[in-house]
Design a protein around this motif. Structure first.
Motif, mmCIF file in Angstrom:
data_model
loop_
_atom_site.group_PDB
_atom_site.id
_atom_site.type_symbol
_atom_site.label_atom_id
_atom_site.label_comp_id
_atom_site.label_asym_id
_atom_site.label_seq_id
_atom_site.Cartn_x
_atom_site.Cartn_y
_atom_site.Cartn_z
ATOM 1 N N PRO A 15 -12.690 -2.629 -13.313
ATOM 2 C CA PRO A 15 -12.231 -3.236 -12.061
ATOM 3 C C PRO A 15 -12.601 -4.714 -11.955
ATOM 4 C CG PRO A 15 -14.127 -1.817 -11.674
ATOM 5 C CD PRO A 15 -13.749 -1.642 -13.107
ATOM 6 N N ASN A 16 -11.613 -5.541 -11.717
ATOM 7 C CA ASN A 16 -11.842 -6.970 -11.491
ATOM 8 C C ASN A 16 -10.596 -7.555 -10.834
ATOM 9 O OD1 ASN A 16 -9.945 -7.547 -13.618
ATOM 10 N ND2 ASN A 16 -11.603 -7.298 -15.103
ATOM 11 N N GLN A 17 -10.585 -8.851 -10.678
ATOM 12 C CA GLN A 17 -9.472 -9.491 -9.982
ATOM 13 C C GLN A 17 -8.150 -9.304 -10.729
ATOM 14 O OE1 GLN A 17 -9.786 -13.724 -9.609
ATOM 15 N NE2 GLN A 17 -8.093 -13.919 -8.192
ATOM 16 N N SER A 18 -8.184 -9.352 -12.051
ATOM 17 C CA SER A 18 -6.958 -9.268 -12.835
ATOM 18 C C SER A 18 -6.341 -7.878 -12.797
ATOM 19 C CB SER A 18 -7.241 -9.664 -14.294
ATOM 20 O OG SER A 18 -7.705 -10.988 -14.368
ATOM 21 N N THR A 19 -7.161 -6.836 -12.655
ATOM 22 C CA THR A 19 -6.640 -5.472 -12.678
ATOM 23 C C THR A 19 -6.463 -4.873 -11.283
ATOM 24 O OG1 THR A 19 -8.898 -4.600 -12.912
ATOM 25 C CG2 THR A 19 -7.663 -5.007 -14.934
ATOM 26 N N PHE A 20 -6.855 -5.595 -10.235
ATOM 27 C CA PHE A 20 -6.793 -5.038 -8.884
ATOM 28 C C PHE A 20 -5.357 -4.728 -8.474
ATOM 29 C CE2 PHE A 20 -6.526 -5.670 -4.216
ATOM 30 C CZ PHE A 20 -7.308 -4.597 -3.843
ATOM 31 N N GLN A 21 -4.404 -5.495 -8.970
ATOM 32 C CA GLN A 21 -3.000 -5.259 -8.600
ATOM 33 C C GLN A 21 -2.560 -3.855 -8.984
ATOM 34 O OE1 GLN A 21 -0.146 -7.184 -11.308
ATOM 35 N NE2 GLN A 21 -1.900 -8.117 -12.313
ATOM 36 N N PHE A 22 -3.154 -3.275 -10.034
ATOM 37 C CA PHE A 22 -2.768 -1.940 -10.460
ATOM 38 C C PHE A 22 -3.237 -0.894 -9.447
ATOM 39 C CE2 PHE A 22 -3.848 -3.974 -14.762
ATOM 40 C CZ PHE A 22 -2.660 -4.669 -14.767
ATOM 41 N N ASP A 23 -4.361 -1.130 -8.803
ATOM 42 C CA ASP A 23 -4.915 -0.164 -7.870
ATOM 43 C C ASP A 23 -4.071 -0.042 -6.617
ATOM 44 O OD1 ASP A 23 -6.865 1.689 -7.060
ATOM 45 O OD2 ASP A 23 -7.864 0.184 -5.836
ATOM 46 N N THR A 24 -3.402 -1.104 -6.222
ATOM 47 C CA THR A 24 -2.684 -1.113 -4.947
ATOM 48 C C THR A 24 -1.166 -1.090 -5.104
ATOM 49 O OG1 THR A 24 -2.787 -3.541 -4.930
ATOM 50 C CG2 THR A 24 -4.540 -2.352 -3.780
ATOM 51 N N CYS A 25 -0.664 -1.276 -6.317
ATOM 52 C CA CYS A 25 0.779 -1.434 -6.505
ATOM 53 C C CYS A 25 1.563 -0.260 -5.929
ATOM 54 C CB CYS A 25 1.092 -1.612 -7.993
ATOM 55 S SG CYS A 25 2.849 -1.703 -8.353
ATOM 56 N N PHE A 26 1.203 0.964 -6.292
ATOM 57 C CA PHE A 26 1.975 2.107 -5.830
ATOM 58 C C PHE A 26 1.578 2.550 -4.429
ATOM 59 C CE2 PHE A 26 4.199 2.267 -9.680
ATOM 60 C CZ PHE A 26 5.220 3.195 -9.541
ATOM 61 N N MET A 27 0.547 1.954 -3.855
ATOM 62 C CA MET A 27 0.334 2.103 -2.420
ATOM 63 C C MET A 27 1.483 1.415 -1.677
ATOM 64 S SD MET A 27 -2.373 3.792 -1.372
ATOM 65 C CE MET A 27 -3.995 4.365 -1.881
ATOM 66 N N TYR A 28 1.874 0.246 -2.168
ATOM 67 C CA TYR A 28 3.044 -0.428 -1.591
ATOM 68 C C TYR A 28 4.294 0.433 -1.763
ATOM 69 C CZ TYR A 28 -0.069 -4.451 -2.443
ATOM 70 O OH TYR A 28 -1.135 -5.300 -2.493
ATOM 71 N N VAL A 29 4.436 1.024 -2.944
ATOM 72 C CA VAL A 29 5.622 1.843 -3.220
ATOM 73 C C VAL A 29 5.694 3.015 -2.243
ATOM 74 C CG1 VAL A 29 6.721 3.348 -4.915
ATOM 75 C CG2 VAL A 29 5.701 1.184 -5.651
ATOM 76 N N MET A 30 4.569 3.719 -2.065
ATOM 77 C CA MET A 30 4.567 4.860 -1.143
ATOM 78 C C MET A 30 4.858 4.417 0.290
ATOM 79 S SD MET A 30 1.549 7.409 -2.494
ATOM 80 C CE MET A 30 0.323 6.141 -2.803
ATOM 81 N N SER A 31 4.297 3.289 0.688
ATOM 82 C CA SER A 31 4.545 2.797 2.051
ATOM 83 C C SER A 31 6.023 2.502 2.257
ATOM 84 C CB SER A 31 3.710 1.537 2.302
ATOM 85 O OG SER A 31 2.339 1.794 2.167
#
Length: 874
Positions: free
Chosen positions: A597-613
């Motif tokens: 986990p770091n700044q460069s990989t954080f987008q992966f953690d939230t990407c499909f949260m956007y998709v589900m929303s």
């Protein structure tokens, strides 16, 4: 070119040699050698450029393995106080240590900060230094000889004192806590040996007693000489991390630490190392010099008072070594991994095997009651009120006339205005739903593959070079299993995957049951119609007409439209399938993020949260507007959102605060424009017609009608259609203000924005359905309300655990470790403290998402027998 460089180097070397010969000709060097220096005896003297001094020490045989001995030898060098007043910082004392079995090391007195070299700031304390001597590779049965050479570039005598002392605190014990003192000029290291009967992995904790303010490096190195204990070389070997207040490292008994390890503690002379986000970045901006303490305070988080210390001031640490898993064995670990996921399976199977069949029984009663078939009214599942059946519901909206202000919110458009009753319409809707499922699945596959490649690369590099600053783990509750450094955060994402798989099974079962019920109902209607119209036909015409009729649903139902009534919300199970896939992929991507986990990989953690929303918002809209929103619209929306989130992450560390404000202002304007367009579309879709007045204006074409004066006529503006758009605009503006006030990261802001809009839209839909239009007249409302209430309660607890942060990549690695937390004791885990607050967030958020999806799936099942001409559009 190479030849030119080689010639230049030779010329430079020749000039340097001639200068040296010139200096040697002007004076002679007379070294002073003392062969019989004794340990624990203080020696004083003076040195100048022509008379370096050498002390040769004989270390007596230890008679025990150096790896298990508690004895160490420490060199202490000091410039005599008499010479401090007249000593120029350019005239320093160089101390070189020579050992037969180790690489030579050296240091200088006085010591200065590596950053800025502001030598005018040298104080009396910086004229003293200590070093631990490495005796790990020596033969314990033979004496060891150590040479200490003192030299200077000064022509004047420089007074000094030197001592090698024998210390008896070299070995760290298991489950022992020790207070130590270090400084930039007094690095130290200790030995910890693994035993056969002891633990196979240990956790080292270091806490600053002084409260922080400096930058240190904790390093774990193999128990062999040389030991790298200087800030220039501490990262040459082993694993290491920077700390400012506290830090934790986990060491497993494996190569190269099979016998044990050396714990090295180095204090840096500047804060540069603790201001780097990763080893490839420069120190954070606005830190021009150590004298600019204001800039340093602004760079670090405001978690605690920040009082910088002098580089030569002592720092007091508490060091402890304990078990990683509190001594639990393999069975306890398996229990920790499997029990939470077993609860997930129990919840999912309970919904699948208990609640879903009851829902199907309710829907069957509604359908067959509408078809005129006998229903057992004593059944406790659903006492059907015949007087409230769909044929009466068409006039239900008139009941609202006497309800005061709420009557102004009811809709005057109905689903029949938006859903065509033709076969092609049903097939188009099915294709659109299937397209959502297929598109999301394809995107997920081709997104997950490079994500795991990237995350694994970061993870492997971090382990290969030993730099634990690359990954933001909660080291206080990080359980190393196999190749994983933080296995608990990896395995806790299984909840998303399990719930996603269960939800896909439920959707398939619900779709199949729905199709079977509709086929039976249509067949029953057909039989009644056939008996009524052809009572004397005995030649098998009934069977012939039955063969001609194909009663299918969602791609399978193509009922003879003259023989079936157009009822219920047009089903679009493909969108629900896409939600299930998105929930699975969220677990996969979150697991990839937690590899490193770091700044460069954080987008992966939230990407499909956007998709589900986005999918939830689309589904809520499509319930009452089945023909308006298409899959390509959603995909382009998702692409835009993900692209913006990536750009936001890239911009976090490379733009100034002024530019960040400017970019945020532009984004807020863009967001407000999109919100206004969606609000306009929501308010006027269905009311605006083309020039002929025959076709409803939808899609991007509706944008051109904003500036048409006829659009804003009173007949086109309904109060009920204004509630959600106005609420959405207010919500967006409020979150934008919070974004600026609380300094959220861009990705965090996007996540909060979508979650808030999902909650707002679900609440608005439920309010309009239940309160304004009173569509839930039976006990059919119990299940969806129960699902939503449980989702809200569990989601509230999940958010509380999410906000209880144990790591934060927006901070530097050193400051992130200052907020690391111990594992939490979950009520169902007893004493097995295996997970932290973020793991609990994984379990609870996955449960809340699953329950909310179930609420959406069964939300409009009570309208399955309601004519579409009586289903309001809001």
């Amino acid at each position: 070119m190479v030849q030119l460089v080689s010639n230049s180097f030779c010329i430079s070397s020749l000039i340097l040699l001639l200068n040296s010969l010139g200096l040697l000709a002007s004076f002679s060097i007379v070294p002073v050698i003392k062969n019989d220096a004794n340990v624990n005896e203080n020696y004083t003297g003076s040195v100048n450029i022509s008379s370096p001094v050498t002390y040769i020490y004989e270390i007596k045989p230890q008679k025990e393995r150096h790896l298990t001995t508690n004895t160490s030898y420490r060199l202490k060098a000091n410039l005599a106080p008499a010479g401090i007043d007249t000593l120029s910082p350019d005239r320093n004392l160089s101390v070189t240590i020579l050992q037969p079995n180790s690489i030579s090391s050296s240091f200088q007195l006085p010591g200065f900060s590596k950053r800025g070299r502001n030598k005018k700031s040298a104080s009396a304390d910086s004229y003293y230094a200590e070093r631990t001597l490495c005796i790990l590779d020596g033969d314990p049965n033979l004496p060891m000889f150590i040479s200490v050479i003192l030299s200077t570039g000064s022509y004047d005598n420089i007074s000094f004192s030197i001592t090698i002392t024998q210390e008896n605190d070299f070995r760290l014990e298991f489950e022992e806590s020790r207070n130590i003192t270090v400084s930039a000029l007094k690095p130290t290291y200790y030995n910890f040996p693994f035993s056969e009967s002891g633990p196979q992995a240990v956790k080292i904790k270091a806490d600053s007693i002084d409260g922080g303010g400096n930058c240190l490096t904790l390093s774990i190195q193999a128990p062999h000489c040389p030991i790298y204990d200087q800030e220039e070389n501490v990262h040459y070997e082993g694993i290491y991390e920077t700390i400012s207040v506290s830090g934790t490292l986990t060491v497993k008994r494996e190569e190269p630490f099979l016998e044990g390890f050396i714990l090295v503690i180095v204090v840096h002379t500047s804060l540069d190392e603790c201001l780097r986000r990763d080893p490839f970045s420069l120190p954070l901006p606005n830190i021009p010099d150590l004298s600019n303490w204001t800039g340093i305070v602004s760079a670090f988080s405001a978690l605690r008072p920040f009082t910088p210390l002098s580089i030569d001031e002592d720092i007091h640490l508490s060091i402890s070594i304990g078990a990683v898993d509190n001594g639990y064995g393999l069975l306890a670990k398996l229990f920790s991994w499997l029990f939470p996921n077993f609860i997930v399976l129990v919840i999912g199977c309970s919904v699948l095997l208990v609640f879903l069949p009851r829902r199907h029984k309710l829907m069957t009663k509604l359908l067959f009651t509408n078809a005129g078939e006998f229903v057992d009214e004593d059944d406790p599942i659903l006492p059907i009120d015949i007087s409230s059946q769909p044929e009466q519901q068409g006039n239900a909206h008139f009941e609202n006339e006497s309800r005061g202000i709420l009557s102004q919110l009811r809709a005057d458009k109905y689903l029949a205005d938006f859903a065509s009753p033709t076969n092609s319409s049903e097939q188009t809707l099915f294709r659109n739903g299937t397209a959502f499922f297929h598109h999301i699945s394809i995107v997920a596959i081709f997104y997950c593959i490079p994500v795991f490649q990237f995350a694994l690369y970061y993870f492997r590099v971090s382990k290969a070079i030993g730099n634990y600053d690359m990954c933001y783990y909660n080291y206080r509750c990080a359980h190393a299993e196999g190749p994983f450094i933080d296995f608990n955060h990896f395995i806790s994402n299984a909840a998303y995957i399990l719930f996603g798989i269960i939800f896909l099974i439920i959707v398939r079962k619900h779709e199949a049951q729905y199709s079977m019920m509709v086929r039976k109902t249509n067949r029953h209607q057909f039989e009644n119609s056939n008996v009524t119209n052809s009572p004397t036909d005995g030649n098998g015409n009934l069977e012939e007409r039955e063969g001609e009729m194909e009663a299918t649903f969602v791609g399978q139902a193509s009922v003879n439209q003259e023989e079936r009534e157009d009822v219920g919300i047009p089903a679009n199970f493909g969108l629900f399938m896409a939600l299930g896939v998105a929930l699975i992929v969220e677990g996969v991507l979150s697991a990839a993020y937690h590899l490193c986990p770091n700044q460069s990989t954080f987008q992966f953690d939230t990407c499909f949260m956007y998709v589900m929303s986005v999918l939830v918002l689309v589904k809520l809209y499509q319930f009452r507007h089945p023909r308006i929103f298409k899959p390509n619209h959603a995909l382009w929306t998702l692409a835009t959102i993900v692209g913006l989130s990536v750009l936001g992450l890239l911009a976090e560390g490379v733009i100034t605060s002024r530019n960040k404000f400017f970019l945020a202002f532009i984004f807020v304007l863009f967001q407000l424009g999109v919100t206004l367009y969606i609000a306009f579309d929501y308010c006027f879709v269905g009311y605006l017609k083309d020039v002929d007045g025959q076709k409803t204006i939808t899609g991007w074409k509706i944008f051109w009608y904003i500036f048409d004066p006829d659009t804003w006529q009173k007949k086109n503006v309904r109060a009920g259609r204004l509630v959600l758009p106005i609420s959405s605009i207010i919500l967006s503006l409020s979150l934008s203000i919070c974004w600026s006030s609380y300094k959220w990261s861009f990705s965090t802001y996007l996540l909060y924005l979508f979650i808030a809009h999902v909650v707002l839209n679900v609440g608005h839909y439920s309010f309009m359905k239940s309160v304004i239009h009173r569509e839930s007249k039976h006990k059919s409302w119990i299940q969806p309300v129960a699902f939503f209430i449980l989702a809200a309660i569990i989601g509230g607890f999940a958010v509380s655990f999410y906000l209880d942060i144990a790591t934060q990549w927006e901070l530097t690695p050193a400051e992130s470790r200052a907020i690391n937390q111990e594992c939490v004791s979950l009520f169902f885990m007893g004493a097995f403290e295996y997970y932290d607050s973020h793991d609990v967030w994984h379990f609870l958020s996955a449960t809340a998402l699953f329950l909310s999806f179930m609420g959406l799936l069964v939300l409009d099942d009570d309208l399955v027998a309601t004519p579409r001409s009586a289903i309001a559009v809001f």
